[in-house]
Scaffold this motif. Structure first.
Motif, short mmCIF file in Angstrom:
data_model
loop_
_atom_site.label_atom_id
_atom_site.label_comp_id
_atom_site.label_asym_id
_atom_site.label_seq_id
_atom_site.Cartn_x
_atom_site.Cartn_y
_atom_site.Cartn_z
N MET A 9 0.88 -1.18 0.00
CA MET A 9 0.00 0.00 0.00
C MET A 9 0.91 1.23 0.00
SD MET A 9 -3.16 0.95 2.52
CE MET A 9 -2.15 1.34 3.94
N SER A 11 0.64 4.35 0.62
CA SER A 11 0.61 5.44 1.58
C SER A 11 1.47 5.19 2.80
CB SER A 11 -0.84 5.71 2.00
OG SER A 11 -1.36 4.54 2.61
N ASN A 12 1.50 3.93 3.29
CA ASN A 12 2.24 3.71 4.53
C ASN A 12 3.13 2.49 4.50
OD1 ASN A 12 0.43 1.64 4.69
ND2 ASN A 12 -0.87 2.61 6.26
N GLN A 16 -2.51 -4.97 2.35
CA GLN A 16 -3.97 -4.95 2.28
C GLN A 16 -4.45 -6.11 1.44
OE1 GLN A 16 -5.14 -1.37 0.28
NE2 GLN A 16 -3.62 -1.62 -1.34
N GLN A 20 -9.65 -4.70 -0.56
CA GLN A 20 -9.29 -3.37 -0.09
C GLN A 20 -8.52 -2.60 -1.17
OE1 GLN A 20 -7.18 -4.67 3.41
NE2 GLN A 20 -8.89 -4.04 4.78
N TYR A 21 -7.64 -3.33 -1.82
CA TYR A 21 -6.84 -2.70 -2.88
C TYR A 21 -7.73 -2.20 -4.02
CZ TYR A 21 -3.49 -2.23 -6.70
OH TYR A 21 -2.75 -1.76 -7.75
N ARG A 23 -10.95 -1.35 -3.90
CA ARG A 23 -11.72 -0.17 -3.49
C ARG A 23 -10.86 1.10 -3.50
NH1 ARG A 23 -13.94 -3.93 0.23
NH2 ARG A 23 -12.52 -3.20 1.86
N ARG A 24 -9.63 0.95 -3.02
CA ARG A 24 -8.74 2.12 -2.98
C ARG A 24 -8.40 2.59 -4.40
NH1 ARG A 24 -6.18 4.43 1.09
NH2 ARG A 24 -6.81 2.75 2.48
N GLN A 25 -8.23 1.65 -5.34
CA GLN A 25 -7.93 2.02 -6.71
C GLN A 25 -9.10 2.78 -7.34
OE1 GLN A 25 -4.62 1.64 -6.50
NE2 GLN A 25 -4.68 1.17 -8.69
N LYS A 26 -10.33 2.35 -7.04
CA LYS A 26 -11.50 3.08 -7.53
C LYS A 26 -11.53 4.51 -6.99
CE LYS A 26 -14.56 -0.94 -8.13
NZ LYS A 26 -15.80 -1.59 -7.67
N LEU A 27 -11.18 4.66 -5.70
CA LEU A 27 -11.16 5.99 -5.09
C LEU A 27 -10.12 6.88 -5.78
CD1 LEU A 27 -12.12 7.93 -2.89
CD2 LEU A 27 -10.40 6.92 -1.36
N TYR A 28 -8.94 6.31 -6.06
CA TYR A 28 -7.90 7.06 -6.78
C TYR A 28 -8.39 7.51 -8.16
CZ TYR A 28 -4.44 5.57 -3.29
OH TYR A 28 -3.74 5.38 -2.15
#
Length: 418
Positions: A9, A11-12, A16, A20-21, A23-28
């Motif tokens: 991931m 960010s930190n 994940q 989770q990965y 969903r985060r890609q969709k947000l990006y």
């Protein structure tokens, strides 16, 4: 039991699951799309508003919009500004509104060829009022100028800066419309060369000027006048006249960087000054083109224009011709020379005890230049240095020339060799 491979991931640096990965890609992706829409909106609406503001400020001139000053150079005190075309105004000036008849004839040619232009005749009184009203910071300098001609010279530079247009001396005859010459494509401020002798101090006369208003060069010229006054210069030629104008043009080009300078166009010889007074013409008796009072007997304007091809005919180069009356010689000392005012000149000659002086007699007076030329020719012919007797003759000749120049400053103008 199913195991999941840990994915990095960004960010930190942790791990994940695939869900989770995803969903985060969709947000990006959503954030990226919103950012793109925002950037496009800024470009679209910002450019439209800028275009609308440009339309309010003025028309486009040779690809550059007319706008407010973009930068001020304190060391030259000149605002750099996009140029505007030559305004349709003709400026001329005289001491009063009572213009001599000879000048009236030539002055009438300007509105004749420019019927849709405004014509302004300035006087000594209105010149000072112009400075007092619009350039009060210069008024004390204006009043300190050494002569009326210096104030008249300075005023014409203010005409150009405040109003724009064309300035022409009253002894200038217009022979065609200027709109095809002073075009925006050629420039936004114009001076003219008298000859191809570009080292001659008087080769850029101030008898004709053209400009769009608020061109920065004219303030540059004014500040140079202030500088010369502060440093004790006394000659009108070098404070405000042609020699000063040429020097100001050179300094303006040398000191103001090219990328910040609104150019001044120098028209080549022939367009404005077909009659070059400072050297002989191969086929012209120059006396025909001098309109000074002492040379009136020999002056012949039609013949002068014919020989110089300055009649305004198709294919001819000249737009005007100046007859160089040197009316400025009638200045603070009260000497009436070349003004076209015969009665005043005659009265002055009576005061000086010269009532019998004629143009022919005046032509016999040698100028300093003629004396020096004859002495040099004699010395060269003899191939020997001058003895004491010859030196005495030289001094006597120079003394006579000085006396003649004082009693008749235009004697040099009647020398056929000049």
């Amino acid at each position: 039991m199913v195991s999941y491979t840990a994915l990095p991931m960004f960010s930190n640096g942790g791990s994940q699951t695939p869900a989770q990965y995803a969903r985060r890609q969709k947000l990006y992706a959503i954030l990226l799309i919103l950012s793109a829409v925002l950037v496009l909106g800024v470009f679209f609406f910002g450019g439209k508003n800028k275009k609308e503001r440009g339309g309010e400020e003025g028309a486009t001139v040779v690809g550059s919009a007319i706008g407010d000053p973009v930068k001020k150079r304190d060391e030259y005190r000149v605002y750099v500004k996009e140029g505007r075309p030559v305004d349709h105004i003709i400026h001329q000036s005289w001491k009063t509104d009572q213009v001599p008849a000879m000048f009236q004839e030539w002055a009438a040619t300007w509105p004749r060829f420019h019927p849709n232009w405004k014509y302004i005749l300035w006087t000594d009184a209105s010149n000072r009022e112009l400075v007092k009203t619009h350039y009060p910071w210069f008024l004390s300098y204006y009043d300190r100028l050494p002569s009326n001609i210096a104030r008249a010279d300075t005023s014409r530079y203010f005409y150009m800066h405040k109003f724009g247009g064309i300035y022409a001396d009253l002894d200038a005859e217009c022979v065609r419309n200027f709109e095809s010459l002073v075009t925006p494509e050629r420039g936004t401020a114009f001076l003219a060369a008298m000859s191809d002798d570009y080292e001659h101090d008087h080769n850029i006369p101030n008898a004709w000027l053209a400009s769009g208003k608020e061109h920065p060069f004219w303030l540059h010229m004014i500040y140079q006048i202030m500088y010369e006054l502060e440093h004790g210069e006394k000659s009108a030629e070098w404070i405000t006249g042609p020699a000063a104008l040429k020097r100001a043009w050179k300094n303006y080009n040398d000191r103001v960087p090219a990328d910040e300078r609104e150019e001044v166009t120098i028209l080549e010889p022939g367009y404005i000054y077909p009659f070059d007074w400072h050297r002989p013409h191969p086929t012209l008796n120059t006396s025909m083109c001098w309109a000074g009072e002492t040379n009136r007997k020999y002056f012949n304007a039609p013949k002068c224009k014919q020989v110089l091809e300055a009649e305004g005919k198709p294919g001819q180069k000249a737009y005007m011709i100046t007859y160089w009356t040197h009316s400025w010689s009638d200045d603070d000392n009260g000497t009436a020379i070349a003004t076209g005012d015969e009665s005043k000149a005659e009265a002055q000659r009576k005061v000086e005890g010269e009532t019998n002086v004629t143009a022919a007699a005046t032509r016999q007076r040698p100028s300093r230049r003629t004396i020096r030329r004859k002495i040099a020719a004699k010395k060269e012919k003899s191939h020997a240095p001058m003895d004491e007797k010859e030196k005495a003759k030289v001094k006597e000749g120079e003394k006579k020339a000085a006396t003649a120049a004082e009693s008749d400053p235009t004697g040099i103008l009647d020398d056929p060799d000049i």
